[in-house]
Motif scaffolding. Sequence first.
Motif, PDB file in Angstrom:
ATOM      1  N   GLN A 160     -71.305  90.415 -24.133  1.00 34.44           N
ATOM      2  CA  GLN A 160     -72.213  89.987 -23.062  1.00 34.44           C
ATOM      3  C   GLN A 160     -72.744  88.579 -23.314  1.00 34.44           C
ATOM      4  OE1 GLN A 160     -75.180  92.941 -22.187  1.00 34.44           O
ATOM      5  NE2 GLN A 160     -73.958  94.597 -23.025  1.00 34.44           N
ATOM      6  N   PRO A 161     -71.860  87.585 -23.441  1.00 36.83           N
ATOM      7  CA  PRO A 161     -72.363  86.218 -23.664  1.00 36.83           C
ATOM      8  C   PRO A 161     -73.200  85.769 -22.471  1.00 36.83           C
ATOM      9  CG  PRO A 161     -70.032  86.183 -23.070  1.00 36.83           C
ATOM     10  CD  PRO A 161     -70.400  87.628 -23.257  1.00 36.83           C
ATOM     11  N   GLU A 162     -74.352  85.217 -22.757  1.00 38.93           N
ATOM     12  CA  GLU A 162     -75.232  84.816 -21.653  1.00 38.93           C
ATOM     13  C   GLU A 162     -74.808  83.502 -21.028  1.00 38.93           C
ATOM     14  OE1 GLU A 162     -79.312  84.921 -22.945  1.00 38.93           O
ATOM     15  OE2 GLU A 162     -79.215  87.108 -23.089  1.00 38.93           O
ATOM     16  N   ASN A 163     -74.077  82.702 -21.792  1.00 38.85           N
ATOM     17  CA  ASN A 163     -73.644  81.433 -21.222  1.00 38.85           C
ATOM     18  C   ASN A 163     -72.271  81.035 -21.754  1.00 38.85           C
ATOM     19  OD1 ASN A 163     -74.015  80.033 -23.742  1.00 38.85           O
ATOM     20  ND2 ASN A 163     -76.216  80.113 -23.348  1.00 38.85           N
ATOM     21  N   LEU A 164     -71.731  79.997 -21.152  1.00 41.63           N
ATOM     22  CA  LEU A 164     -70.371  79.567 -21.461  1.00 41.63           C
ATOM     23  C   LEU A 164     -70.248  79.102 -22.909  1.00 41.63           C
ATOM     24  CD1 LEU A 164     -67.585  79.110 -20.234  1.00 41.63           C
ATOM     25  CD2 LEU A 164     -68.361  76.872 -19.432  1.00 41.63           C
ATOM     26  N   PHE A 165     -71.318  78.476 -23.436  1.00 41.03           N
ATOM     27  CA  PHE A 165     -71.265  78.014 -24.826  1.00 41.03           C
ATOM     28  C   PHE A 165     -71.029  79.195 -25.766  1.00 41.03           C
ATOM     29  CE2 PHE A 165     -73.018  77.285 -28.989  1.00 41.03           C
ATOM     30  CZ  PHE A 165     -72.366  76.117 -29.350  1.00 41.03           C
ATOM     31  N   VAL A 166     -71.801  80.253 -25.591  1.00 39.74           N
ATOM     32  CA  VAL A 166     -71.670  81.431 -26.460  1.00 39.74           C
ATOM     33  C   VAL A 166     -70.296  82.073 -26.265  1.00 39.74           C
ATOM     34  CG1 VAL A 166     -72.580  83.740 -26.956  1.00 39.74           C
ATOM     35  CG2 VAL A 166     -74.159  81.841 -26.573  1.00 39.74           C
ATOM     36  N   ALA A 167     -69.862  82.193 -25.013  1.00 38.47           N
ATOM     37  CA  ALA A 167     -68.547  82.804 -24.747  1.00 38.47           C
ATOM     38  C   ALA A 167     -67.442  82.059 -25.481  1.00 38.47           C
ATOM     39  CB  ALA A 167     -68.275  82.814 -23.240  1.00 38.47           C
ATOM     40  N   LYS A 168     -67.535  80.730 -25.515  1.00 38.85           N
ATOM     41  CA  LYS A 168     -66.492  79.931 -26.155  1.00 38.85           C
ATOM     42  C   LYS A 168     -66.650  79.868 -27.669  1.00 38.85           C
ATOM     43  CE  LYS A 168     -65.040  76.157 -23.838  1.00 38.85           C
ATOM     44  NZ  LYS A 168     -65.079  74.981 -22.943  1.00 38.85           N
ATOM     45  N   PHE A 169     -67.874  80.008 -28.151  1.00 34.80           N
ATOM     46  CA  PHE A 169     -68.112  79.872 -29.591  1.00 34.80           C
ATOM     47  C   PHE A 169     -67.737  81.151 -30.344  1.00 34.80           C
ATOM     48  CE2 PHE A 169     -70.527  79.049 -33.499  1.00 34.80           C
ATOM     49  CZ  PHE A 169     -70.119  77.743 -33.718  1.00 34.80           C
ATOM     50  N   ILE A 170     -67.896  82.300 -29.677  1.00 36.21           N
ATOM     51  CA  ILE A 170     -67.650  83.588 -30.334  1.00 36.21           C
ATOM     52  C   ILE A 170     -66.272  84.095 -29.922  1.00 36.21           C
ATOM     53  CG2 ILE A 170     -68.475  85.986 -30.554  1.00 36.21           C
ATOM     54  CD1 ILE A 170     -70.525  84.038 -31.589  1.00 36.21           C
ATOM     55  N   GLY A 171     -65.478  84.489 -30.905  1.00 33.58           N
ATOM     56  CA  GLY A 171     -64.189  85.116 -30.620  1.00 33.58           C
ATOM     57  C   GLY A 171     -63.020  84.220 -30.949  1.00 33.58           C
ATOM     58  N   SER A 172     -61.961  84.854 -31.413  1.00 36.52           N
ATOM     59  CA  SER A 172     -60.744  84.136 -31.747  1.00 36.52           C
ATOM     60  C   SER A 172     -59.565  84.982 -31.298  1.00 36.52           C
ATOM     61  CB  SER A 172     -60.703  83.899 -33.259  1.00 36.52           C
ATOM     62  OG  SER A 172     -59.465  83.390 -33.638  1.00 36.52           O
ATOM     63  N   PRO A 173     -58.586  84.459 -30.528  1.00 41.87           N
ATOM     64  CA  PRO A 173     -58.533  83.089 -30.044  1.00 41.87           C
ATOM     65  C   PRO A 173     -59.690  82.781 -29.098  1.00 41.87           C
ATOM     66  CG  PRO A 173     -56.931  84.457 -28.893  1.00 41.87           C
ATOM     67  CD  PRO A 173     -57.511  85.299 -29.987  1.00 41.87           C
ATOM     68  N   ILE A 174     -59.940  81.500 -28.923  1.00 44.94           N
ATOM     69  CA  ILE A 174     -61.022  81.069 -28.049  1.00 44.94           C
ATOM     70  C   ILE A 174     -60.778  81.605 -26.628  1.00 44.94           C
ATOM     71  CG2 ILE A 174     -59.889  78.848 -27.600  1.00 44.94           C
ATOM     72  CD1 ILE A 174     -62.678  77.576 -27.603  1.00 44.94           C
ATOM     73  N   ILE A 175     -61.837  82.029 -25.985  1.00 51.48           N
ATOM     74  CA  ILE A 175     -61.736  82.631 -24.655  1.00 51.48           C
ATOM     75  C   ILE A 175     -61.063  81.663 -23.674  1.00 51.48           C
ATOM     76  CG2 ILE A 175     -64.009  81.866 -23.803  1.00 51.48           C
ATOM     77  CD1 ILE A 175     -64.373  84.801 -22.744  1.00 51.48           C
ATOM     78  N   ASN A 176     -60.214  82.206 -22.775  1.00 57.56           N
ATOM     79  CA  ASN A 176     -59.575  81.370 -21.752  1.00 57.56           C
ATOM     80  C   ASN A 176     -60.615  80.966 -20.718  1.00 57.56           C
ATOM     81  OD1 ASN A 176     -56.624  81.729 -22.432  1.00 57.56           O
ATOM     82  ND2 ASN A 176     -57.202  83.884 -22.152  1.00 57.56           N
ATOM     83  N   THR A 177     -60.655  79.693 -20.359  1.00 52.65           N
ATOM     84  CA  THR A 177     -61.567  79.275 -19.287  1.00 52.65           C
ATOM     85  C   THR A 177     -60.786  78.523 -18.214  1.00 52.65           C
ATOM     86  OG1 THR A 177     -62.123  77.283 -20.534  1.00 52.65           O
ATOM     87  CG2 THR A 177     -63.647  79.124 -20.718  1.00 52.65           C
ATOM     88  N   LEU A 178     -61.135  78.802 -16.973  1.00 54.15           N
ATOM     89  CA  LEU A 178     -60.436  78.201 -15.832  1.00 54.15           C
ATOM     90  C   LEU A 178     -61.462  77.780 -14.797  1.00 54.15           C
ATOM     91  CD1 LEU A 178     -58.093  81.277 -15.465  1.00 54.15           C
ATOM     92  CD2 LEU A 178     -57.290  79.061 -16.233  1.00 54.15           C
TER      93      LEU A 178
END
Length: 369
Positions: free
Chosen positions: A224-242
Amino acid sequence: MDVKFQDVSLAYDNSHNILNKISFTIPEGQLTCLLGPSGCGKSTTLNLISGLLAPTAGQIFFGDQDVTKKDALARKVGMVFQNYALYPHMTVLDNICFPMKMAKVKKADRIKRGRELAALVHVETELTKKPSELSGGQQQRVAIARALAKSPSILLLDEPLSNLDARLRVEMREEIKRIQKETGVTTVFVTHDQEEAIHIADQIMVLNDGKIQQFTTPNRLYDQPENLFVAKFIGSPIINTLPFADVRDDFKNVLPAGILTSGYTLAMRAESIVPASDPHEHLTLMPLMATQVQSNRFGRETSLTLNYGDHEIVADGFREQDLGHNGRPMRFAIRPQGIFVFDQTGKRIWPATIETNISPLKPTEVIHA
Ligand SMILES: Nc1ncnc2c1ncn2[C@@H]1O[C@H](COP(=O)(O)OP(=O)(O)OP(=O)(O)O)[C@@H](O)[C@H]1O
Ligand SMILES: [Mg+2]
């Protein structure tokens, strides 16, 4: 003892705040990680807790006590840094006992306690060695024992594992977790390594831009990342963003109208993209047509690079038999978990609350591409 920051700011010079009015409570008896990119203010925050730095504004409490004006000695914190900083001319036992010697603990008592601490961190067979005769992991264990020797109110660890090789890091993070649970001492652990934080922490505070981005359990941070920074910082591979505008049409049957209008970025975890033949297909959100560009096996894991519209995305967790052929369009499916929509400011707007807002298609409604 819990640690509370109330509107704490810190500027090293008069120009700009490294930390900008941050407020949080670090719960008693647990292991809390401070996580963020290099230069975001993790060590600064730790030094504010220890009393080595004084805030420019705001208050710091240990339990009910306002310690803002108290120095490091009065706060009785134990600190361990990246480089072990043991006394090179002293034996392991003398290193561990040193804080008790300073506190004028009787010799027999401090040696007894020193041996107990050595056993706790598993260096009891090395007591007569000098630090230079120990491995990096052993030196760091001794440093932890020494920090615990003053019965600290709080144990502060600043990137204590970053000088160790990969395997030893994994072993030592489990050890730190064990030692923390056995002693129950409130612990703050600084790292820039999200994987390390996720494995070790009871809760994680993500810092960036002088602000707390999110402060919650490792799993909630991931789910439940609250923002895009957290979504991208946590997890490997890095979350796909479009860019959401490019995929809006594909999502128009599954997302509410308000989200379709204000969505700015779509993010998809690699494991949310599954083969169309997924046994839980009825739990999927929608089908996805994409072209396999490349498949890579990394030991146990296989990851796929896909072309989705004009964008390259990564999917992982596939079994060998689910792989397609490079260059051929294929049908995949998207699971609702791990799909997020963020608005222009980077705030998560979908799902609004994770537990209630996901409504996967019912089996009868599955669209066949
Ligand atoms: N003594 C100092 N004087 C001036 N600026 C400083 C001082 N110490 C740190 N800074 C600045 O404050 C910011 C935060 O530094 P800090 O050491 O807290 O970062 P960090 O998150 O621990 O980074 P790292 O992961 O690299 O250790 C950085 O921009 C740094 O340049
Ligand atoms: Mg640092």
